[in-house]
Every structure is written in structure tokens, then in C-alpha cells.
Design a protein around this motif. Structure first.
Motif, PDB file in Angstrom:
ATOM      1  N   LEU A 238      13.051   0.917  12.171  1.00  0.00           N
ATOM      2  CA  LEU A 238      12.865   2.301  12.600  1.00  0.00           C
ATOM      3  C   LEU A 238      11.513   2.876  12.203  1.00  0.00           C
ATOM      4  CD1 LEU A 238      16.402   3.555  11.520  1.00  0.00           C
ATOM      5  CD2 LEU A 238      15.675   2.984  13.847  1.00  0.00           C
ATOM      6  N   VAL A 239      10.646   2.099  11.562  1.00  0.00           N
ATOM      7  CA  VAL A 239       9.354   2.621  11.103  1.00  0.00           C
ATOM      8  C   VAL A 239       8.229   1.703  11.591  1.00  0.00           C
ATOM      9  CG1 VAL A 239      10.311   3.731   9.043  1.00  0.00           C
ATOM     10  CG2 VAL A 239       9.553   1.347   8.912  1.00  0.00           C
TER      11      VAL A 239
ATOM     12  N   PHE B 152      12.480   8.967  11.281  1.00  0.00           N
ATOM     13  CA  PHE B 152      12.933   8.094  12.362  1.00  0.00           C
ATOM     14  C   PHE B 152      12.786   8.761  13.725  1.00  0.00           C
ATOM     15  CE2 PHE B 152      16.199   6.347   9.113  1.00  0.00           C
ATOM     16  CZ  PHE B 152      15.193   5.612   8.502  1.00  0.00           C
ATOM     17  N   LYS B 153      13.126  10.046  13.798  1.00  0.00           N
ATOM     18  CA  LYS B 153      13.122  10.770  15.073  1.00  0.00           C
ATOM     19  C   LYS B 153      11.780  11.435  15.365  1.00  0.00           C
ATOM     20  CE  LYS B 153      17.467  10.009  16.107  1.00  0.00           C
ATOM     21  NZ  LYS B 153      17.882   9.243  17.327  1.00  0.00           N
TER      22      LYS B 153
ATOM     23  N   SER C 282       0.838  -1.194   0.000  1.00  0.00           N
ATOM     24  CA  SER C 282       0.000   0.000   0.000  1.00  0.00           C
ATOM     25  C   SER C 282       0.874   1.245   0.000  1.00  0.00           C
ATOM     26  CB  SER C 282      -0.927   0.010   1.226  1.00  0.00           C
ATOM     27  OG  SER C 282      -0.170  -0.042   2.424  1.00  0.00           O
ATOM     28  N   PHE C 283       0.397   2.292  -0.679  1.00  0.00           N
ATOM     29  CA  PHE C 283       1.174   3.520  -0.834  1.00  0.00           C
ATOM     30  C   PHE C 283       1.466   4.159   0.531  1.00  0.00           C
ATOM     31  CE2 PHE C 283       1.538   8.108  -1.325  1.00  0.00           C
ATOM     32  CZ  PHE C 283       2.500   8.204  -2.323  1.00  0.00           C
ATOM     33  N   GLY C 284       2.712   4.467   0.777  1.00  0.00           N
ATOM     34  CA  GLY C 284       3.116   5.164   1.987  1.00  0.00           C
ATOM     35  C   GLY C 284       3.253   4.300   3.219  1.00  0.00           C
ATOM     36  N   SER C 285       3.078   2.987   3.082  1.00  0.00           N
ATOM     37  CA  SER C 285       3.141   2.102   4.248  1.00  0.00           C
ATOM     38  C   SER C 285       4.244   1.068   4.072  1.00  0.00           C
ATOM     39  CB  SER C 285       1.800   1.392   4.452  1.00  0.00           C
ATOM     40  OG  SER C 285       1.897   0.447   5.509  1.00  0.00           O
ATOM     41  N   PHE C 286       5.039   0.890   5.134  1.00  0.00           N
ATOM     42  CA  PHE C 286       6.091  -0.123   5.130  1.00  0.00           C
ATOM     43  C   PHE C 286       5.642  -1.416   5.807  1.00  0.00           C
ATOM     44  CE2 PHE C 286       8.765   3.582   4.407  1.00  0.00           C
ATOM     45  CZ  PHE C 286       9.735   3.091   3.549  1.00  0.00           C
ATOM     46  N   ASP C 287       4.404  -1.486   6.260  1.00  0.00           N
ATOM     47  CA  ASP C 287       3.968  -2.643   7.049  1.00  0.00           C
ATOM     48  C   ASP C 287       4.143  -3.948   6.292  1.00  0.00           C
ATOM     49  OD1 ASP C 287       3.370  -0.896   9.057  1.00  0.00           O
ATOM     50  OD2 ASP C 287       1.209  -0.850   8.662  1.00  0.00           O
ATOM     51  N   SER C 288       3.525  -4.067   5.135  1.00  0.00           N
ATOM     52  CA  SER C 288       3.600  -5.317   4.377  1.00  0.00           C
ATOM     53  C   SER C 288       4.989  -5.544   3.812  1.00  0.00           C
ATOM     54  CB  SER C 288       2.575  -5.299   3.238  1.00  0.00           C
ATOM     55  OG  SER C 288       2.826  -4.224   2.344  1.00  0.00           O
TER      56      SER C 288
ATOM     57  N   PRO D  41       5.284   7.030   7.565  1.00  0.00           N
ATOM     58  CA  PRO D  41       6.449   7.573   6.844  1.00  0.00           C
ATOM     59  C   PRO D  41       6.211   7.655   5.328  1.00  0.00           C
ATOM     60  CG  PRO D  41       6.802   5.271   7.338  1.00  0.00           C
ATOM     61  CD  PRO D  41       5.451   5.604   7.905  1.00  0.00           C
ATOM     62  N   VAL D  42       5.254   8.454   4.920  1.00  0.00           N
ATOM     63  CA  VAL D  42       4.898   8.547   3.502  1.00  0.00           C
ATOM     64  C   VAL D  42       6.053   9.135   2.694  1.00  0.00           C
ATOM     65  CG1 VAL D  42       3.290   9.541   1.843  1.00  0.00           C
ATOM     66  CG2 VAL D  42       2.458   8.780   4.083  1.00  0.00           C
ATOM     67  N   ALA D  43       6.647  10.224   3.200  1.00  0.00           N
ATOM     68  CA  ALA D  43       7.748  10.857   2.470  1.00  0.00           C
ATOM     69  C   ALA D  43       8.936   9.905   2.336  1.00  0.00           C
ATOM     70  CB  ALA D  43       8.170  12.136   3.185  1.00  0.00           C
ATOM     71  N   LEU D  44       9.222   9.156   3.397  1.00  0.00           N
ATOM     72  CA  LEU D  44      10.305   8.184   3.341  1.00  0.00           C
ATOM     73  C   LEU D  44       9.989   7.083   2.334  1.00  0.00           C
ATOM     74  CD1 LEU D  44      12.969   7.059   4.471  1.00  0.00           C
ATOM     75  CD2 LEU D  44      11.624   5.910   6.251  1.00  0.00           C
TER      76      LEU D  44
END
Length: 344
Positions: A22-23, A168-169, A4-10, A179-182
């Protein structure tokens, strides 16, 4: 589970990326299956097989850099070599981050991960700009071309570094929970750069070159890049379970990315021709011998074959060899006008 856009979960549940600890949550996102670790001198080394590929990648990159630097007059030599310098730097830093030599729980890890993120974004930017060097919008090797490339990469590195460390911070309005921008700079931006680079090089080869073999290098490079993404994000867990945690998708991802970078080098090498007239390379030039003293035997050489028909050569004081030594003239040795020397 889809991406999914902007998500690191999957993504992080499938692959053990550098940013995953870190996310998502305060403790990061742990992958479902990851490679086994080994203990060396009381130090746990994670992803040992992937670290081996990182080392091989650095060695191969050094070899490619040396060959590029030896092609002194090739088009875009100084521009393309910067891409390989950045790639080698990424692989070197990845050894410490993937292996856990820099622990994910340490206070330094987010900063190194931010540097890594900035380098990844800058490297793909460098590849993107190199895709337009062949179109000669600016003459390659000139200060305009080189400084535009350097400043662009530096600017993107700065943006990537800032977005990463801010996420991260959790400052400047960014958050590790969203973290969409990341995600854009780490996941989406490389994909955009590779697509634009691939299309631009296809256009360049089809419109300007008679040789079609470089098309194969481009297509193989794009294929390796695509396989790397599919293996990492779709089959990493399947591979990890099948081989009982000895390796995971990150190993094949790193390997395929190395092959993709090697195809970039192979493509550049195939479309650049060195001007041998101005080359100062290590290959010795082969010269045709015309001097009778240097030919074997000297018997087959004829003065009629010589292209020189000028006056006799002058040795000293404007005097020719015939005048100096009296060949064909009335002057003997010593030459006229010089007193005889006493004999001892």
C-alpha cells in the motif's frame, strides 16, 4: 541497501510487511524474495510457515494469559494482561493479512492494514506504560492506573489507524509515496518503546530488587527483539535464497518476536510474588490437623497441646454439654425443667 528515514523502499524490498502493498507506488512495493505459497481448497495461502508461527503464538499467549490471571494478588496483573491481549489480537489479524486470505487487491485490505498498524502502535504503548507500573506512580489495579493505560492505548491506536489509512488513501495531506508519518508510527515508535521499557526495567531491578536473575530475562528479551529486526531487515533475502523460497526473514522475525514476548512474561512472573494469605488460586492449602478425631489413631494427641482454655461450649439455650447431659453433675436426661416424654 540501507534504511532511510521515512522511506519504506528498502525495507519493503527486503521484507514482506503488511503495509508494503500500500506504500511507495500505486501497486505497492514487492519484496525481492518471499516465501512460497501453497494452495488449499483452491485458495492460495501465502507465508504458510509464518502463519503456523502466528497460530503457535496465539496458543502460547492464551497459556500466559491464563497463568497471569491465576495470580490474583500479583503486582500489575491487570495491566500486563492487557499487553498480551493486544499481542494475541495482532497475531490473529496477521494470519489473514500475511496469508492473503484478505487479498491485497481488495478494497477491505487497506482498512484491515490500518487496524493492524494501530494495534501494533497501541501494543508497544501498553508495554511502555507497563514499564512504569513497578515504580508505583499510581497504585496498580486501581481505576486511575487501568483507565490511564486503556485511554492511552486507545488514543495511540486512533492515531496509528488515522495515519495509516490517510497514507494509504492519500487524504488529509498524507501520501503513500512519502509515508513519513506512517514510518514513524510503524517503525520508529516500537523501537522507542522497547528501549525505554528495557532501560526502566533494568533500573527497577538494580535499585529495588535483591534478586538479579530477572536481569537475564530482560536481556534475553531485548536480544530476541534485536535479532528479529536484524534478521528481517538485513538477512531476509539471504535466508530466502539459501532455502529456495521455503521460508524468509518474516518467519524468523515472527518467531523471535514470540520469544521476546515470552521473555516479557517470564520477567514479570519472576519479579511478582503472590500474597498467599489473600490468594484464591487453584492450589489447595495444606493445614495442620489438631483435632484428635481427624488424626490417625488419635492416641498421640494430648489435651495439654491445645491452645484453647476457655469455658465449655454452649449447645443450645445457654446450656453447656455437661449441664445438658449430666456429666459431672446431678442432672440426668431429660434435663431439669423438661417433662418426661411418654415411651412408645
Amino acid at each position: 541497501m540501507g534504511i532511510s528515514f521515512g522511506s519504506f523502499d528498502s525495507i519493503c524490498q527486503t521484507a514482506a510487511l503488511v503495509v508494503c502493498p500500500l506504500v511507495g507506488t500505486a501497486q505497492g512495493i514487492e519484496p525481492t524474495c518471499y516465501s512460497r505459497n501453497v494452495e488449499i481448497s483452491s485458495t492460495l495461502i501465502f507465508q504458510p510457515s509464518t502463519c503456523f508461527v502466528h497460530i503457535v503464538a496465539i496458543i502460547m499467549t492464551i497459556i500466559m494469559i491464563l497463568h497471569i490471571r491465576s495470580k490474583y494478588t500479583a503486582v500489575g496483573r491487570k495491566e500486563i494482561v492487557m499487553f498480551f491481549y493486544l499481542y494475541a489480537l495482532i497475531e490473529f489479524l496477521a494470519i489473514f493479512l500475511d496469508s492473503g486470505v484478505i487479498p491485497t487487491s481488495s478494497t477491505e485490505y487497506p482498512w484491515f492494514a490500518a487496524v493492524y498498524t494501530g494495534l501494533v502502535a497501541a501494543t508497544y504503548t501498553c508495554l511502555l506504560i507497563n514499564g512504569f507500573v513497578g515504580f508505583q506512580f499510581a497504585e496498580d489495579g486501581t481505576p486511575l492506573s487501568l483507565w490511564f493505560l486503556r485511554l492511552s492505548c486507545l488514543a495511540v491506536f486512533g492515531v496509528g489507524f488515522f495515519l495509516a489509512i490517510a497514507s494509504f488513501k492519500g487524504f488529509a495531506g498524507f501520501s503513500f509515496k512519502e509515508p513519513v508519518a506512517l514510518w514513524i508510527i510503524y517503525i520508529l515508535w516500537p523501537l522507542i518503546c522497547v528501549v525505554i521499557y528495557g532501560v526502566s526495567q533494568l533500573v527497577l531491578v538494580i535499585r529495588t530488587l535483591d534478586d538479579r536473575w530477572p536481569l537475564g530475562d530482560i536481556l534475553f528479551g531485548l536480544a530476541f527483539f534485536a535479532v528479529a529486526q536484524v534478521v528481517l531487515f538485513a538477512f531476509s533475502v539471504t535466508i530466502c535464497d539459501a532455502v529456495k523460497h521455503y521460508i524468509d526473514g518474516l518467519f524468523f522475525f515472527t518467531l523471535c518476536m514470540l520469544l521476546s514476548v515470552m521473555m516479557v512474561y517470564k520477567y514479570w512472573d519472576s519479579i511478582t510474588k503472590e500474597d498467599l494469605e489473600f490468594s484464591v488460586g487453584s492450589k489447595a492449602a495444606v493445614w495442620e490437623v489438631k483435632d484428635p478425631l481427624l488424626t490417625a489413631g488419635g492416641a498421640d494427641y494430648s489435651e495439654e497441646e491445645s491452645n484453647y482454655h476457655g469455658a465449655p461450649a454452649s449447645i443450645v439455650g445457654g446450656m453447656t454439654g455437661a449441664t445438658m447431659y449430666g456429666h459431672g453433675g446431678s442432672h440426668g436426661y431429660p434435663p431439669q425443667g423438661y417433662p418426661d416424654r411418654e415411651r412408645y
